[in-house]
Scaffold this motif. Structure first.
Motif, PDB file in Angstrom:
ATOM      1  N   ALA A 119      64.024  -1.305 -18.753  1.00 26.92           N
ATOM      2  CA  ALA A 119      64.522  -0.871 -17.452  1.00 26.92           C
ATOM      3  C   ALA A 119      63.432  -0.959 -16.393  1.00 26.92           C
ATOM      4  O   ALA A 119      63.672  -1.401 -15.253  1.00 26.92           O
ATOM      5  CB  ALA A 119      65.052   0.556 -17.543  1.00 26.92           C
ATOM      6  N   SER A 120      62.218  -0.572 -16.746  1.00 29.30           N
ATOM      7  CA  SER A 120      61.112  -0.597 -15.779  1.00 29.30           C
ATOM      8  C   SER A 120      60.807  -2.004 -15.297  1.00 29.30           C
ATOM      9  O   SER A 120      60.521  -2.227 -14.120  1.00 29.30           O
ATOM     10  CB  SER A 120      59.856   0.014 -16.405  1.00 29.30           C
ATOM     11  N   GLU A 121      60.893  -2.970 -16.226  1.00 30.95           N
ATOM     12  CA  GLU A 121      60.612  -4.354 -15.841  1.00 30.95           C
ATOM     13  C   GLU A 121      61.628  -4.849 -14.812  1.00 30.95           C
ATOM     14  O   GLU A 121      61.269  -5.511 -13.835  1.00 30.95           O
ATOM     15  CB  GLU A 121      60.634  -5.226 -17.090  1.00 30.95           C
ATOM     16  N   LEU A 122      62.895  -4.506 -15.008  1.00 34.53           N
ATOM     17  CA  LEU A 122      63.921  -4.879 -14.028  1.00 34.53           C
ATOM     18  C   LEU A 122      63.678  -4.168 -12.700  1.00 34.53           C
ATOM     19  O   LEU A 122      63.813  -4.763 -11.626  1.00 34.53           O
ATOM     20  CB  LEU A 122      65.304  -4.526 -14.570  1.00 34.53           C
ATOM     21  N   GLY A 123      63.318  -2.903 -12.760  1.00 39.42           N
ATOM     22  CA  GLY A 123      63.084  -2.145 -11.542  1.00 39.42           C
ATOM     23  C   GLY A 123      61.914  -2.668 -10.725  1.00 39.42           C
ATOM     24  O   GLY A 123      61.955  -2.650  -9.493  1.00 39.42           O
ATOM     25  N   ARG A 124      60.898  -3.145 -11.381  1.00 41.46           N
ATOM     26  CA  ARG A 124      59.735  -3.653 -10.652  1.00 41.46           C
ATOM     27  C   ARG A 124      60.023  -5.009 -10.009  1.00 41.46           C
ATOM     28  O   ARG A 124      59.411  -5.364  -9.001  1.00 41.46           O
ATOM     29  CB  ARG A 124      58.535  -3.760 -11.594  1.00 41.46           C
ATOM     30  N   ARG A 125      60.946  -5.774 -10.588  1.00 38.23           N
ATOM     31  CA  ARG A 125      61.262  -7.091 -10.037  1.00 38.23           C
ATOM     32  C   ARG A 125      62.372  -7.066  -8.996  1.00 38.23           C
ATOM     33  O   ARG A 125      62.418  -7.926  -8.110  1.00 38.23           O
ATOM     34  CB  ARG A 125      61.653  -8.055 -11.155  1.00 38.23           C
ATOM     35  N   LEU A 126      63.287  -6.104  -9.119  1.00 41.09           N
ATOM     36  CA  LEU A 126      64.473  -6.101  -8.274  1.00 41.09           C
ATOM     37  C   LEU A 126      64.478  -4.861  -7.389  1.00 41.09           C
ATOM     38  O   LEU A 126      64.587  -3.732  -7.891  1.00 41.09           O
ATOM     39  CB  LEU A 126      65.738  -6.108  -9.142  1.00 41.09           C
ATOM     40  N   PRO A 127      64.368  -5.003  -6.089  1.00 42.47           N
ATOM     41  CA  PRO A 127      64.331  -3.825  -5.211  1.00 42.47           C
ATOM     42  C   PRO A 127      65.619  -3.022  -5.207  1.00 42.47           C
ATOM     43  O   PRO A 127      65.608  -1.853  -4.826  1.00 42.47           O
ATOM     44  CB  PRO A 127      64.047  -4.427  -3.834  1.00 42.47           C
ATOM     45  N   ASN A 128      66.724  -3.622  -5.631  1.00 41.68           N
ATOM     46  CA  ASN A 128      67.998  -2.889  -5.680  1.00 41.68           C
ATOM     47  C   ASN A 128      68.320  -2.364  -7.084  1.00 41.68           C
ATOM     48  O   ASN A 128      69.455  -2.025  -7.371  1.00 41.68           O
ATOM     49  CB  ASN A 128      69.159  -3.740  -5.150  1.00 41.68           C
ATOM     50  N   PHE A 129      67.291  -2.290  -7.937  1.00 41.89           N
ATOM     51  CA  PHE A 129      67.421  -1.695  -9.267  1.00 41.89           C
ATOM     52  C   PHE A 129      66.463  -0.506  -9.338  1.00 41.89           C
ATOM     53  O   PHE A 129      65.246  -0.677  -9.352  1.00 41.89           O
ATOM     54  CB  PHE A 129      67.079  -2.720 -10.351  1.00 41.89           C
ATOM     55  N   SER A 130      67.016   0.708  -9.333  1.00 39.74           N
ATOM     56  CA  SER A 130      66.199   1.922  -9.348  1.00 39.74           C
ATOM     57  C   SER A 130      66.240   2.560 -10.726  1.00 39.74           C
ATOM     58  O   SER A 130      67.306   2.639 -11.353  1.00 39.74           O
ATOM     59  CB  SER A 130      66.705   2.921  -8.307  1.00 39.74           C
ATOM     60  N   VAL A 131      65.095   3.013 -11.208  1.00 36.48           N
ATOM     61  CA  VAL A 131      64.980   3.645 -12.519  1.00 36.48           C
ATOM     62  C   VAL A 131      64.574   5.093 -12.318  1.00 36.48           C
ATOM     63  O   VAL A 131      63.565   5.391 -11.676  1.00 36.48           O
ATOM     64  CB  VAL A 131      63.927   2.934 -13.394  1.00 36.48           C
ATOM     65  N   TYR A 132      65.357   6.010 -12.861  1.00 38.63           N
ATOM     66  CA  TYR A 132      65.075   7.433 -12.782  1.00 38.63           C
ATOM     67  C   TYR A 132      64.803   7.943 -14.196  1.00 38.63           C
ATOM     68  O   TYR A 132      65.734   8.235 -14.951  1.00 38.63           O
ATOM     69  CB  TYR A 132      66.252   8.190 -12.162  1.00 38.63           C
ATOM     70  N   ALA A 133      63.532   8.039 -14.567  1.00 31.36           N
ATOM     71  CA  ALA A 133      63.137   8.488 -15.897  1.00 31.36           C
ATOM     72  C   ALA A 133      62.730   9.954 -15.849  1.00 31.36           C
ATOM     73  O   ALA A 133      62.765  10.600 -14.808  1.00 31.36           O
ATOM     74  CB  ALA A 133      61.993   7.622 -16.426  1.00 31.36           C
ATOM     75  N   ARG A 134      62.330  10.467 -16.994  1.00 30.88           N
ATOM     76  CA  ARG A 134      62.055  11.892 -17.109  1.00 30.88           C
ATOM     77  C   ARG A 134      60.876  12.333 -16.235  1.00 30.88           C
ATOM     78  O   ARG A 134      60.936  13.387 -15.598  1.00 30.88           O
ATOM     79  CB  ARG A 134      61.753  12.220 -18.574  1.00 30.88           C
ATOM     80  N   ASP A 135      59.827  11.523 -16.179  1.00 30.99           N
ATOM     81  CA  ASP A 135      58.606  11.936 -15.484  1.00 30.99           C
ATOM     82  C   ASP A 135      58.337  11.154 -14.211  1.00 30.99           C
ATOM     83  O   ASP A 135      57.475  11.551 -13.414  1.00 30.99           O
ATOM     84  CB  ASP A 135      57.402  11.769 -16.411  1.00 30.99           C
ATOM     85  N   ALA A 136      59.025  10.034 -14.012  1.00 34.71           N
ATOM     86  CA  ALA A 136      58.693   9.139 -12.909  1.00 34.71           C
ATOM     87  C   ALA A 136      59.898   8.278 -12.578  1.00 34.71           C
ATOM     88  O   ALA A 136      60.926   8.315 -13.271  1.00 34.71           O
ATOM     89  CB  ALA A 136      57.486   8.268 -13.276  1.00 34.71           C
ATOM     90  N   ALA A 137      59.749   7.492 -11.523  1.00 35.06           N
ATOM     91  CA  ALA A 137      60.846   6.629 -11.083  1.00 35.06           C
ATOM     92  C   ALA A 137      60.284   5.305 -10.603  1.00 35.06           C
ATOM     93  O   ALA A 137      59.098   5.195 -10.260  1.00 35.06           O
ATOM     94  CB  ALA A 137      61.639   7.299  -9.960  1.00 35.06           C
ATOM     95  N   VAL A 138      61.141   4.292 -10.584  1.00 32.71           N
ATOM     96  CA  VAL A 138      60.834   3.016  -9.943  1.00 32.71           C
ATOM     97  C   VAL A 138      61.882   2.816  -8.863  1.00 32.71           C
ATOM     98  O   VAL A 138      63.068   2.685  -9.161  1.00 32.71           O
ATOM     99  CB  VAL A 138      60.867   1.838 -10.939  1.00 32.71           C
TER     100      VAL A 138
END
Length: 407
Positions: free
Chosen positions: A308-327
């Motif tokens: 998920a993080s890899e997609l979030g770093r490449r795509l500005p319209n893909f947001s990742v909301y994880a337990r400790d951090a977000a992309v």
């Protein structure tokens, strides 16, 4: 992760509540194995359906008496990756290639039988019902039916269980899963593609098949109405090949068409994005349509959510909301909650997404857990949810669809 980057969960969750409380936005849900695994049984214990590790233990335990030697040898051969998915891949490969020769005491047809037995055991384990007193899926259905909608909610899931069907049927909420008919319901790709049923009908797309699907004498997939597990796309080496055939190709095309529609939002929970054939379509869809967005709610800490993080770093319209951090907007950063509440009524609202996973742990972002995620959705229309709508929570990286106001 850049130390200077931080993300404020108050901002994002206020805006998300605004979106999901109304009926104007085109919204889809993507439910992975973590959704079913994150729900409790009737006795309060977890999980309702085990994730891969638990599934491996149960399936192999049930077959150990008859296939003890083969299981032990296959685990040695495949170590350290000896989960049920990898073992099933190896079993099916041997069934296809060795013919009358024997490996670990079984020939090709015998390995085919072992593969069928594994599938039967998986089907038995996932054939469960929702607790009668309520569940996360029931909360999601409460949100779905709680407002008139301009567009239907579309649920994409890789799970084989019938839990979402059960949740919808308990409240008599109509849904369409691609099949039509009475005696032997058949798959209708035209209706799936056109998506022309009323908006009050939820769309339920079982991307990897479902309990109750089977093949008829014409080798067509029909919905039998039974709990059989004869036509599932199990997570093994044949998955890509199988998903190019009907009905799977039409269902994956529906996912692609959903993301190609202007101003859409796909929200995922319990999905790791390790399924390459699904992640590839999401990647392509978001790259081609900047007005579409994905919000990925992940259960683990960000460093463990690599796909998920890899997609979030490449795509500005893909947001990742994880337990400790977000992309967000391609930028990874730790969560930081302001000391001051946005309003005097905000404490209970914040606790719906910012709380402890365990009694002794610090507060973290909890919406990667399906039960908290579902409660957040079902409560979205409560009056308290909008107590701070006029409070400014400005932050430069919003990564929200254009419709959502930044509260």
């Amino acid at each position: 992760m850049p130390n200077e980057t931080i993300h404020n969960p108050d901002q994002y969750m206020t805006a998300l509540r605004t979106i999901i409380a109304g009926g104007r936005k085109r919204i889809g849900l993507l439910l992975g194995a973590g959704a079913s695994a994150g729900m409790r049984k009737s006795d309060g214990s977890y999980p309702l359906i085990p994730a891969v590790a638990g599934l491996t233990t149960q399936v192999l335990g049930s077959l150990n008496g008859e296939y003890q030697y083969q299981i032990a040898e296959l685990k040695k051969e495949l170590a350290p990756k000896d989960d049920i998915e990898t073992i099933l891949s190896r079993v099916r490969a041997l069934a296809k290639i060795i013919g009358p020769a024997k490996i670990h005491g079984l020939d090709g047809p015998q390995y085919a039988t072992l593969g069928e037995r594994i599938c039967e055991e998986i089907g038995t384990i996932v054939n469960v019902s929702l607790p009668p007193s309520g569940s996360a899926y029931s909360d999601i259905v409460t949100w779905i039916v709680g407002t008139a909608r301009d567009h239907p909610v579309e649920i994409f899931t890789t799970n084989y269980d019938l839990l979402m069907e059960e949740a919808l049927e308990r409240v008599r909420a109509p849904y369409f899963d691609g099949f039509t008919g009475g005696r032997d319901p058949f798959f209708d790709p035209v209706t799936v593609s056109n998506n022309d049923l009323p908006a009050r009908w939820t769309r339920l797309w079982k991307l990897h098949g479902s309990l109750g699907w089977s093949s008829n004498d014409k080798d067509e997939v029909v919905r039998s109405g039974k709990d059989s597990a004869k036509h599932l796309v199990f997570p093994e080496h044949l998955k890509y090949e199988q998903t190019q055939k009907a009905p799977y190709a039409a269902l994956l095309d529906r996912l692609r068409a959903f993301l190609a529609t202007p101003d859409t939002l796909l929200i995922s929970v319990g999905f790791s994005f390790a399924d390459a054939h699904i992640s590839a379509r999401i990647d392509e869809g978001l790259a081609a349509n900047p007005s579409a967005s994905v919000f990925a709610f992940q259960f683990q800490k960000l460093e463990k959510e690599s796909c998920a993080s890899e997609l979030g770093r490449r795509l500005p319209n893909f947001s990742v909301y994880a337990r400790d951090a977000a992309v967000v907007n391609g930028s990874a950063g730790l969560w930081k909650v302001p000391d001051q509440l946005p309003s005097k009524d905000w404490g209970p609202i914040r606790s719906s997404y910012w709380s402890r996973f365990e009694d002794a742990s610090p507060n973290e972002f909890i919406l990667g857990r399906i039960e908290d995620f579902a409660r957040f959705f079902s409560a979205a229309r409560s009056a308290q949810a909008f107590a701070a709508q006029q409070t400014q929570l400005a932050e430069p990286n919003t990564a929200l669809p254009a419709e959502a106001p930044v509260a």
